[in-house]
Design an enzyme around this catalytic site. Structure first.
Site, PDB file in Angstrom:
ATOM      1  N   SER A   1       0.812  -1.207   0.000  1.00 13.84           N
ATOM      2  CA  SER A   1       0.000   0.000   0.000  1.00 13.84           C
ATOM      3  C   SER A   1       0.850   1.264   0.000  1.00 13.84           C
ATOM      4  O   SER A   1       1.587   1.532  -0.937  1.00 13.84           O
ATOM      5  CB  SER A   1      -0.951  -0.052   1.194  1.00 13.84           C
ATOM      6  OG  SER A   1      -1.926   0.955   1.135  1.00 13.84           O
TER       7      SER A   1
ATOM      8  N   ASP B   1      -2.407   6.125  -3.492  1.00 12.42           N
ATOM      9  CA  ASP B   1      -1.268   5.471  -2.850  1.00 12.42           C
ATOM     10  C   ASP B   1      -0.775   4.347  -3.745  1.00 12.42           C
ATOM     11  O   ASP B   1      -1.236   4.196  -4.883  1.00 12.42           O
ATOM     12  CB  ASP B   1      -1.631   4.984  -1.447  1.00 12.42           C
ATOM     13  CG  ASP B   1      -2.693   3.896  -1.460  1.00 12.42           C
ATOM     14  OD1 ASP B   1      -3.442   3.804  -2.458  1.00 12.42           O
ATOM     15  OD2 ASP B   1      -2.787   3.134  -0.486  1.00 12.42           O
TER      16      ASP B   1
ATOM     17  N   ASP C   1      -5.830   2.011  -3.475  1.00 11.58           N
ATOM     18  CA  ASP C   1      -7.082   1.780  -2.753  1.00 11.58           C
ATOM     19  C   ASP C   1      -7.454   2.981  -1.886  1.00 11.58           C
ATOM     20  O   ASP C   1      -8.453   2.956  -1.184  1.00 11.58           O
ATOM     21  CB  ASP C   1      -7.039   0.497  -1.924  1.00 11.58           C
ATOM     22  CG  ASP C   1      -6.028   0.533  -0.781  1.00 11.58           C
ATOM     23  OD1 ASP C   1      -5.230   1.499  -0.705  1.00 11.58           O
ATOM     24  OD2 ASP C   1      -6.030  -0.410   0.027  1.00 11.58           O
TER      25      ASP C   1
END
Length: 452
Positions: free
Chosen positions: A103, A243, A247
């Site tokens: 992430s 990012d 998400d």
């Protein structure tokens, strides 16, 4: 949280905390778990996506080896956002999906997120079974042999289907609107510009040349200042920063001001409420949402629920109660009618839709929302559990809570993915925030918990 799987999958530094052996065993168990009930020529079907980290290819190959060795067929979407894997799992009826990403973390970290057949994060019970297999606590599982060995198929068409799906969602085109996109040198590089171009926007993109090591580096939603400057210098109508795995999304208005996840929930909550589409007239937030958001929602007559931090918990609350909008201050926003997880590109489309339909600049859509000053300090500690149970630390936090009263709040919590204790205070001024955060952090340090 389990031993390996936290609130957002199995995450850590590549080949230090999360190794190729871990990935192989995750694949071995998932292939076995989803294949054991199959009959005849039927076999488990599992789809994999990844972000642009150098180690993502290594983990992809390790997972594929484990999955096919257990007899599963594997479909590779290659570099693609996490929400695209969630969408394709549901749309094409896969047994499960896997996303290789850490992430917003730096490039040397990576992670394995497992997505169930409904497109949501995998049940903790299944993750526990995988952990037990990794630790050798269950009997060894059989290898597939002969024609039972699994196959690997290129499935880039899945990413293209996701792009097509996103294009169908806005109610109107974005003709002549000037939009900036910061792709964080991550997974949105393969998707975002194509969607905005198709919808008629004049699209200006930065940080969309990934090289394996520049994901999230001084760019994207964790470094919004670059996009803020870009929007102002190029006279854009709005900007959106994603990012690494796309998400989450943060926005920038035409004046260069940050529009964070709380502001996005406020904008979209009002927009849906005004059109009779906000189920139960409530949104879902987390305990990290700003006090200013709750005061603004109260003024609008919009209700809210609060969950623990993590879009997993937001989604669970939404599903249990039939809510259609929820999210986090960090930009994980879930529109449950369209997705089962946070989706950065989808979020940016929803904001654009509100701008077009309301015929207002983004800065006007946030009118009525006053964000309280907030200070968050992360303290790296030897034991999160010991800190959260320490009577002196809890007493210091309680003292701050009493001092703030209705004019602010304190939040003391442990990170779900890192060895950190987070101390956050919201108050009327930055000075008050710092005073109270320092008071609690000083106690943590004085007790010897901090790692230097």
């Amino acid at each position: 949280m389990g031993k390996y799987f936290g609130t957002d999958g199995f995450r850590g530094e590549a080949n230090v905390d999360l190794t190729v052996e871990h990935a192989y065993k995750v694949g071995r168990y998932l292939g076995y778990y989803f294949g054991k009930e199959k009959q005849g020529d039927d076999r488990a079907r599992i789809v994999i996506g990844k972000d642009t980290r150098r180690s993502s290819y290594m983990f992809e190959y390790s997972l594929v080896a484990g999955l096919t060795a257990s007899g599963a067929d594997v479909f590779l979407m290659h570099v693609t956002p996490t929400p695209s894997v969630s969408y394709i799992v549901r749309a094409d009826e896969f047994d499960c999906g896997i996303m290789i990403s850490a992430s917003h973390n730096p490039f040397y970290d990576n992670g394995i997120k497992i997505i169930n057949s409904h497109g949501a994060k995998m049940d903790a019970a299944v993750e526990k079974l995988i952990e037990d297999y990794i630790d050798g606590l269950v009997p060894e599982i059989p290898f597939a042999t002969k024609e039972k060995i699994g196959r690997t198929t290129d499935y880039s068409m899945g990413r293209n289907r996701y792009i097509g799906y996103l294009m169908t969602l806005p109610t109107r085109a974005f003709k002549n609107l000037r939009v900036g996109l910061d792709c964080a040198n991550g997974a949105s590089s393969t998707v975002a510009k194509a969607v905005f171009d198709a919808l008629g926007a004049k699209t200006y993109v930065i940080n969309n040349t990934p090289d394996g090591t520049n994901i999230n580096t001084n760019c994207g939603s964790t470094h919004i200042e670059g996009l803020q400057k870009f929007v102002v210098e190029n006279n854009l109508d709005a900007g959106f920063a994603y990012d690494g795995d796309a998400d989450r999304c943060l926005a920038v208005d035409e004046k260069g001001n940050l529009v964070d996840g709380d502001a996005i929930i406020y904008i979209c909550g009002k927009y849906l409420r005004d059109r009779g589409r906000l189920n139960n007239n409530k949104v879902v937030t987390t305990v990290m949402s700003n006090l200013g958001l709750y005061k603004a929602l109260d003024a609008e007559g919009i209700g809210y629920e609060k969950t623990a931090v993590g879009d997993k918990y937001v989604y669970e609350c939404m599903m249990e109660n039939g809510y259609i909008l929820g999210g986090e201050q960090s930009g994980h926003i879930i529109f449950s009618k369209n997705a089962r997880t946070g989706d950065g590109v989808l979020t940016s489309l929803k904001i654009m839709e509100a701008m077009v339909e309301e015929k207002m600049p983004l800065s006007e859509l946030t009118r009525g929302l006053t964000i309280y000053p907030q200070l968050l300090v992360n303290v790296k500690v030897t034991s999160k559990k010991e800190v959260m149970e320490d009577a002196d630390v809890l007493a210091a936090a309680k003292k701050v809570e009493e001092a703030l009263g209705d004019d602010g709040r304190i939040l003391l919590r442990q990170s779900g993915t890192e060895p950190l204790i987070r101390v956050m205070v919201e108050a009327k001024t930055d000075e008050i925030c710092k005073e109270h955060v320092d008071a609690v952090v000083d106690v943590i340090r004085s007790k010897g918990y901090e790692v230097q």
